[in-house]
Enzyme design. Structure first.
Site, short mmCIF file in Angstrom:
data_model
loop_
_atom_site.label_atom_id
_atom_site.label_comp_id
_atom_site.label_asym_id
_atom_site.label_seq_id
_atom_site.Cartn_x
_atom_site.Cartn_y
_atom_site.Cartn_z
CG HIS A 1 -79.11 -12.78 -37.56
ND1 HIS A 1 -79.87 -13.96 -36.93
CD2 HIS A 1 -78.77 -13.20 -38.77
CE1 HIS A 1 -79.90 -15.03 -37.70
NE2 HIS A 1 -79.34 -14.70 -38.85
CB CYS B 1 -82.32 -14.33 -39.99
SG CYS B 1 -81.54 -16.09 -40.72
CG ASN C 1 -78.02 -18.19 -38.76
OD1 ASN C 1 -79.08 -17.72 -38.15
ND2 ASN C 1 -77.92 -17.47 -40.19
N1 ACO Z 1 -65.31 -26.38 -44.81
C1 ACO Z 1 -64.13 -26.16 -45.45
N2 ACO Z 1 -64.04 -25.24 -46.69
C2 ACO Z 1 -65.39 -24.90 -47.10
C3 ACO Z 1 -66.61 -24.86 -46.30
C4 ACO Z 1 -66.33 -25.57 -45.18
N3 ACO Z 1 -67.45 -25.90 -44.36
N4 ACO Z 1 -67.49 -24.26 -46.85
C5 ACO Z 1 -66.83 -23.65 -47.87
N5 ACO Z 1 -65.65 -24.12 -47.97
C6 ACO Z 1 -64.85 -23.56 -49.05
C7 ACO Z 1 -65.57 -23.17 -50.31
O1 ACO Z 1 -65.70 -24.09 -51.14
C8 ACO Z 1 -64.35 -22.21 -51.01
O2 ACO Z 1 -63.43 -22.94 -51.52
P1 ACO Z 1 -62.72 -22.68 -53.13
O3 ACO Z 1 -62.15 -21.34 -52.85
O4 ACO Z 1 -61.91 -23.60 -53.34
O5 ACO Z 1 -64.12 -22.44 -54.02
C9 ACO Z 1 -63.84 -21.70 -49.77
O6 ACO Z 1 -63.97 -22.57 -48.75
C10 ACO Z 1 -64.23 -20.30 -49.48
O7 ACO Z 1 -65.53 -20.15 -49.75
P2 ACO Z 1 -66.33 -18.91 -49.41
O8 ACO Z 1 -67.75 -19.12 -49.61
O9 ACO Z 1 -65.56 -17.91 -50.25
O10 ACO Z 1 -65.95 -18.48 -47.97
P3 ACO Z 1 -66.35 -17.13 -46.99
O11 ACO Z 1 -64.97 -16.58 -46.48
O12 ACO Z 1 -67.34 -16.40 -47.71
O13 ACO Z 1 -67.33 -17.76 -46.11
C11 ACO Z 1 -69.59 -18.07 -45.24
C12 ACO Z 1 -68.56 -18.56 -46.22
C13 ACO Z 1 -69.09 -18.22 -43.95
C14 ACO Z 1 -70.82 -18.88 -45.65
C15 ACO Z 1 -69.69 -16.63 -45.36
O14 ACO Z 1 -70.09 -16.19 -46.87
C16 ACO Z 1 -71.03 -16.12 -44.66
O15 ACO Z 1 -70.95 -16.01 -43.35
N6 ACO Z 1 -71.86 -15.58 -45.43
C17 ACO Z 1 -73.15 -15.29 -44.88
C18 ACO Z 1 -74.13 -16.27 -44.67
C19 ACO Z 1 -75.42 -15.80 -43.84
O16 ACO Z 1 -75.01 -15.06 -42.65
N7 ACO Z 1 -76.37 -16.15 -44.04
C20 ACO Z 1 -77.60 -15.76 -43.30
C21 ACO Z 1 -78.41 -16.84 -43.60
S1 ACO Z 1 -79.85 -16.40 -42.60
C22 ACO Z 1 -81.18 -17.07 -43.27
O17 ACO Z 1 -82.09 -16.13 -43.42
C23 ACO Z 1 -81.65 -18.28 -43.05
#
Ligand code: ACO
Length: 329
Positions: A256, A115, A286
């Site tokens: 980003h 990213c 993203n």
């Molecule tokens: N729909 C419903 N529930 C979901 C989903 C979904 N799409 N995805 C995850 N859940 C569930 C999980 O299974 C979990 O359930 P559990 O508690 O029963 O285990 C619950 O929701 C909470 O999951 P978390 O991972 O704790 O959710 P969080 O609040 O952390 O949000 C997210 C997840 C959105 C991915 C967040 O952590 C995030 O944005 N992280 C940064 C990601 C990012 O920016 N990455 C950059 C990548 S860039 C690159 O270089 C390609």
């Protein structure tokens, strides 16, 4: 004699026409519009058409940027494409783009910092211009993430989209315009929290890598989230320091576009009001290396930024990598 500046001559972007909404995703994996919107801020993302490759997305963005710059492809000395989803491992997406543009005098190479790729490529391109070794450089961020997303994994598939953005850099004589500063950082010890393990030299394609779904992006969202805010804050601060500026000098921040909660946390840490932070992740999700140049182009086209404005761009991504840059239009 002072070095030339690396001026921003033109900006362009492209997003494929097919829209994938949160409601569409509800039919594909166990998720809800409410969950995606409240946890990420994303409402919809774009999907490239069948047969529309990363270099095709790049081509549309590049043509828009070149037209606005009044620069022909044949004037380009160098094409840098930031991508982690090139058309093939090699030749580079930049070479495919060079052929499509008929930019016959340009060298061409891809850069992969996930990213952060666009800011890494912009920094590199600006150095070629400032050093005098290139007069015109095309810097593109282009991604077809739909091809590396695991559409069975609700943790990741709701987050990403396809798009491309481009900037034409040229030598200028005003040190108070163009790329004013950049800061690039990385910590490879965190490589496991965001990666695509299959298909490289560690795990060449095999029946086993296919069966284990290793050709798809894997991410520990929570771990990335924790590191992202600190990394972006550090990159933003360093880029500001190197430009001799404070947040008060900045007309617009282009972060980003990964997650609204990360963007808001960054704004709080930098003490910046919400209206100074440009957000379009609700419409694109993203798009990795395309995220910042697409947002920059929209900010320019919408009149959110104008000639003479200072813009702070800041990113984090797989690697882990982080980067910040201040530009003056
Ligand atoms: N729909 C419903 N529930 C979901 C989903 C979904 N799409 N995805 C995850 N859940 C569930 C999980 O299974 C979990 O359930 P559990 O508690 O029963 O285990 C619950 O929701 C909470 O999951 P978390 O991972 O704790 O959710 P969080 O609040 O952390 O949000 C997210 C997840 C959105 C991915 C967040 O952590 C995030 O944005 N992280 C940064 C990601 C990012 O920016 N990455 C950059 C990548 S860039 C690159 O270089 C390609």
């Amino acid at each position: 004699m002072s070095l030339p500046s690396a001026s921003i001559l033109g900006v362009g972007s492209y997003a494929p026409s097919r829209v994938l909404t949160n409601t569409d995703l509800e039919k594909m994996v166990d998720t809800t519009d409410e969950w995606i919107l409240s946890r990420t801020g994303i409402r919809e993302r774009r999907m490239a058409a069948e047969g529309e490759h990363t270099s095709d997305l790049a081509l549309h963005a590049a043509r828009a940027a070149l037209n606005r710059a009044g620069v022909t492809p044949q004037e380009l000395d160098l094409i840098l494409v930031a991508t982690c989803t090139p058309d093939m491992i090699f030749p580079s997406a930049a070479c495919f783009l060079q052929a499509k543009l008929e930019a016959v005098h340009a060298g061409a190479v891809d850069m992969n910092a996930a990213c952060c790729g666009f800011l890494y490529a912009l920094s590199a391109g600006s150095q070629f211009v400032r050093a005098g070794s290139c007069k015109k450089v095309l810097v593109v961020g282009a991604e077809k993430l739909s091809t590396i997303v695991d559409w069975q994994d609700r943790n990741t598939c709701v987050l990403f989209g396809d798009a491309a953005g481009a900037v034409v850099l040229g030598a200028g004589d005003n040190p108070a315009e163009g790329v004013r500063s950049f800061f690039l950082g990385a910590d490879g010890r965190h490589s496991e929290i965001l990666r695509l393990p299959g298909g490289g030299s560690c795990h060449p394609a095999s029946a086993e890598t296919l069966e284990k779904r290793m050709h798809y992006l894997q991410m520990s969202g929570k771990e990335v989230f924790k590191l992202a805010v600190t990394a972006m804050q550090r990159a933003a601060q360093k880029a500001l320091d190197q430009a001799g500026m404070t947040p008060a000098d900045i007309a617009c921040v282009i972060p980003h576009q990964a997650n609204m909660r990360i963007v808001s946390a960054l704004g709080d840490k930098l003490g910046l009001p919400e209206d100074k932070i440009f957000v379009n992740l609700d419409r694109y999700g993203n798009t990795s290396a395309a995220s910042i140049p697409v947002a920059l182009d929209e900010a320019v086209q919408m009149g959110r930024v104008k000639k003479g404005d200072n813009i702070l761009m800041v990113a984090f991504g797989g690697g882990l990598t982080w980067a910040g840059s201040v530009i003056t239009l």
